[in-house]
Design a protein around this motif. Structure first.
Motif, PDB file in Angstrom:
ATOM      1  N   VAL A  96      78.406  29.532 -21.425  1.00 42.98           N
ATOM      2  CA  VAL A  96      79.176  28.418 -20.850  1.00 42.98           C
ATOM      3  C   VAL A  96      80.476  28.923 -20.236  1.00 42.98           C
ATOM      4  N   ASP A  97      80.727  28.494 -18.999  1.00 45.60           N
ATOM      5  CA  ASP A  97      82.005  28.723 -18.315  1.00 45.60           C
ATOM      6  C   ASP A  97      82.662  27.370 -18.094  1.00 45.60           C
ATOM      7  N   LEU A  98      83.957  27.293 -18.401  1.00 46.41           N
ATOM      8  CA  LEU A  98      84.661  26.019 -18.259  1.00 46.41           C
ATOM      9  C   LEU A  98      86.140  26.293 -18.012  1.00 46.41           C
ATOM     10  N   ALA A  99      86.700  25.622 -17.023  1.00 48.65           N
ATOM     11  CA  ALA A  99      88.118  25.781 -16.698  1.00 48.65           C
ATOM     12  C   ALA A  99      88.766  24.406 -16.627  1.00 48.65           C
ATOM     13  N   VAL A 100      89.804  24.200 -17.432  1.00 44.10           N
ATOM     14  CA  VAL A 100      90.514  22.917 -17.475  1.00 44.10           C
ATOM     15  C   VAL A 100      91.961  23.156 -17.070  1.00 44.10           C
ATOM     16  N   ALA A 109      91.650  27.724  -9.507  1.00 47.27           N
ATOM     17  CA  ALA A 109      92.672  27.806 -10.557  1.00 47.27           C
ATOM     18  C   ALA A 109      92.894  29.261 -10.943  1.00 47.27           C
ATOM     19  N   THR A 110      94.117  29.592 -11.265  1.00 46.38           N
ATOM     20  CA  THR A 110      94.454  30.905 -11.796  1.00 46.38           C
ATOM     21  C   THR A 110      94.623  30.769 -13.303  1.00 46.38           C
ATOM     22  N   PRO A 111      94.578  31.877 -14.057  1.00 45.44           N
ATOM     23  CA  PRO A 111      94.743  31.786 -15.517  1.00 45.44           C
ATOM     24  C   PRO A 111      96.002  31.043 -15.941  1.00 45.44           C
ATOM     25  N   ASP A 112      97.086  31.176 -15.162  1.00 47.36           N
ATOM     26  CA  ASP A 112      98.326  30.498 -15.532  1.00 47.36           C
ATOM     27  C   ASP A 112      98.234  28.987 -15.359  1.00 47.36           C
ATOM     28  N   ASP A 113      97.272  28.516 -14.545  1.00 44.12           N
ATOM     29  CA  ASP A 113      97.087  27.079 -14.313  1.00 44.12           C
ATOM     30  C   ASP A 113      96.252  26.418 -15.399  1.00 44.12           C
ATOM     31  N   LEU A 114      95.582  27.241 -16.209  1.00 45.54           N
ATOM     32  CA  LEU A 114      94.544  26.713 -17.088  1.00 45.54           C
ATOM     33  C   LEU A 114      95.037  26.500 -18.517  1.00 45.54           C
ATOM     34  N   ALA A 115      94.772  25.290 -19.026  1.00 47.96           N
ATOM     35  CA  ALA A 115      95.028  25.008 -20.437  1.00 47.96           C
ATOM     36  C   ALA A 115      93.833  25.416 -21.288  1.00 47.96           C
ATOM     37  N   VAL A 116      92.636  25.384 -20.696  1.00 50.49           N
ATOM     38  CA  VAL A 116      91.412  25.825 -21.367  1.00 50.49           C
ATOM     39  C   VAL A 116      90.653  26.725 -20.400  1.00 50.49           C
ATOM     40  N   ASP A 117      90.344  27.930 -20.857  1.00 55.64           N
ATOM     41  CA  ASP A 117      89.670  28.915 -20.014  1.00 55.64           C
ATOM     42  C   ASP A 117      88.526  29.526 -20.820  1.00 55.64           C
ATOM     43  N   VAL A 118      87.303  29.121 -20.496  1.00 56.52           N
ATOM     44  CA  VAL A 118      86.113  29.532 -21.239  1.00 56.52           C
ATOM     45  C   VAL A 118      85.213  30.357 -20.331  1.00 56.52           C
ATOM     46  N   ARG A 119      84.779  31.514 -20.812  1.00 52.71           N
ATOM     47  CA  ARG A 119      83.934  32.388 -19.997  1.00 52.71           C
ATOM     48  C   ARG A 119      82.795  32.972 -20.837  1.00 52.71           C
ATOM     49  N   GLY A 120      81.591  32.642 -20.419  1.00 49.67           N
ATOM     50  CA  GLY A 120      80.402  33.219 -21.050  1.00 49.67           C
ATOM     51  C   GLY A 120      80.231  32.871 -22.509  1.00 49.67           C
ATOM     52  N   LEU A 121      80.603  31.679 -22.911  1.00 48.69           N
ATOM     53  CA  LEU A 121      80.580  31.301 -24.325  1.00 48.69           C
ATOM     54  C   LEU A 121      79.143  31.154 -24.822  1.00 48.69           C
ATOM     55  N   GLY A 124      84.067  22.377 -31.101  1.00 50.91           N
ATOM     56  CA  GLY A 124      84.265  23.044 -32.385  1.00 50.91           C
ATOM     57  C   GLY A 124      84.790  24.460 -32.233  1.00 50.91           C
ATOM     58  N   ILE A 125      84.277  25.192 -31.257  1.00 47.66           N
ATOM     59  CA  ILE A 125      84.745  26.564 -31.006  1.00 47.66           C
ATOM     60  C   ILE A 125      86.159  26.550 -30.449  1.00 47.66           C
ATOM     61  N   LEU A 126      86.427  25.654 -29.493  1.00 46.59           N
ATOM     62  CA  LEU A 126      87.752  25.609 -28.872  1.00 46.59           C
ATOM     63  C   LEU A 126      88.833  25.184 -29.857  1.00 46.59           C
ATOM     64  N   SER A 127      88.461  24.411 -30.869  1.00 47.86           N
ATOM     65  CA  SER A 127      89.440  23.968 -31.871  1.00 47.86           C
ATOM     66  C   SER A 127      89.454  24.882 -33.095  1.00 47.86           C
ATOM     67  N   THR A 128      88.778  26.014 -33.027  1.00 45.27           N
ATOM     68  CA  THR A 128      88.727  27.074 -34.042  1.00 45.27           C
ATOM     69  C   THR A 128      87.958  26.666 -35.295  1.00 45.27           C
ATOM     70  N   LEU A 129      87.193  25.591 -35.233  1.00 42.23           N
ATOM     71  CA  LEU A 129      86.398  25.165 -36.382  1.00 42.23           C
ATOM     72  C   LEU A 129      85.091  25.945 -36.477  1.00 42.23           C
ATOM     73  N   LEU A 130      84.639  26.498 -35.360  1.00 43.19           N
ATOM     74  CA  LEU A 130      83.439  27.319 -35.307  1.00 43.19           C
ATOM     75  C   LEU A 130      83.762  28.646 -34.633  1.00 43.19           C
ATOM     76  N   THR A 131      82.957  29.644 -34.912  1.00 40.25           N
ATOM     77  CA  THR A 131      83.131  30.963 -34.300  1.00 40.25           C
ATOM     78  C   THR A 131      82.025  31.204 -33.288  1.00 40.25           C
ATOM     79  N   ALA A 132      82.391  31.615 -32.082  1.00 41.84           N
ATOM     80  CA  ALA A 132      81.401  31.915 -31.051  1.00 41.84           C
ATOM     81  C   ALA A 132      80.708  33.240 -31.342  1.00 41.84           C
ATOM     82  N   ASP A 133      79.494  33.382 -30.815  1.00 37.55           N
ATOM     83  CA  ASP A 133      78.767  34.647 -30.931  1.00 37.55           C
ATOM     84  C   ASP A 133      79.106  35.596 -29.798  1.00 37.55           C
ATOM     85  N   GLY A 134      79.602  35.043 -28.695  1.00 39.90           N
ATOM     86  CA  GLY A 134      79.930  35.873 -27.547  1.00 39.90           C
ATOM     87  C   GLY A 134      80.753  35.105 -26.545  1.00 39.90           C
TER      88      GLY A 134
END
Length: 259
Positions: free
Chosen positions: A33-37, A8-20, A58-68
């Motif tokens: 955590v790495d995750l590509a949807v 997948a390329t970034p333009d294909d992804l609705a959710v793109d998580v790297r090193g969470l 929670g982090i993806l829905s902005t209810l929580l803040t990630a540390d990194g």
């Protein structure tokens, strides 16, 4: 061997998580955590209790803040553009968000008002969702009188009032009887067929096998395996996702999930 799929390329992804990453004191909940949807697909996030599934949502829905790490949803960074993320998503959590004292129609109209829809448009969208989920006959009864399956359908309908591009479903069928669970599965399939992207957390391996285009197994705050259901079965020489899951998550971690 299963057919390979182009990365997948970034333009294909609705959710793109790297090193969470996320910790509470000395308790690490997410550890890189790495995750590509892909857009217009269902990804199931599986893991034992305490693996970090709900924290991820929670982090993806902005209810929580990630540390990194970084996370983008519908093309928007969850840290720098939280309002744009919230405008693009719908969330159905483990706990029902419906108001028992209101009728089904009133719950949906209230949600329409929160989305700043006009009176006429809000009523029309509420009525359309009641029809779509087979709730029209019960629409004028207090939700307190509804069955668990009906309440869960209403919960999902309320998530859809804003016509989100991405929907997070956090264990949406927990506690439902098999008939109600399959009815909700049908709604998920219809959403994806219409172009909606879904990230689903679930404890039901059958649910992931039936619904998901891809499955990510989360354990100890890390994604320990990812692929289509068939790819995971093939890679681990297993006959079912249950076998894959048990092999990847035993012994279970003692991490306690917070949030």
């Amino acid at each position: 061997m299963p057919a390979t799929r182009a990365p997948a390329t970034p333009d294909d992804l609705a959710v793109d998580v790297r090193g969470l990453r996320k910790s509470y004191g000395d308790q690490t909940v997410l550890d890189g955590v790495d995750l590509a949807v892909r857009t217009g697909t269902v990804t199931a996030l599986l893991g034992p209790n305490g693996a970090g599934k709900t924290t991820t949502v929670g982090i993806l829905s902005t209810l929580l803040t990630a540390d990194g790490g970084t996370a983008r949803v519908a093309g928007h960074d969850v840290t720098s553009a939280p309002e744009a993320v919230r405008a693009s998503i719908g969330v159905t959590g483990q706990a029902s968000a419906v108001d028992d004292l209101l009728t089904g129609a009133e719950n949906l109209r209230l949600m329409a008002s929160l989305h700043h829809l006009g009176r006429h448009e809000g009523r029309a969208r509420a009525d359309a969702l009641l029809d779509r989920f087979g709730l029209a006959e019960a629409a004028r009864r207090p939700v307190a009188t509804w069955s668990g399956g009906m309440r869960r359908k209403l919960d999902l309908a309320m998530t859809l009032v804003g016509e989100p591009a991405v929907v997070f479903l956090d264990e949406p069928t927990t506690g439902l009887d098999p008939r109600s669970r399959r009815a909700l599965w049908d709604e998920v399939r219809a959403l994806v067929a219409a172009g909606t992207t879904i990230l689903l957390t679930t404890q039901y391996l059958e649910e992931a096998d039936h619904l998901a285009d891809r499955v990510a197994v989360l354990d100890g705050g890390r994604v320990v395996a990812e692929g289509t259901p068939e790819e995971l079965k093939h890679a681990h020489d297993a006959g079912s996702l249950d076998d894959v899951f048990l092999r990847l998550t035993e012994p279970t971690t003692t991490t306690t999930e917070v949030a």
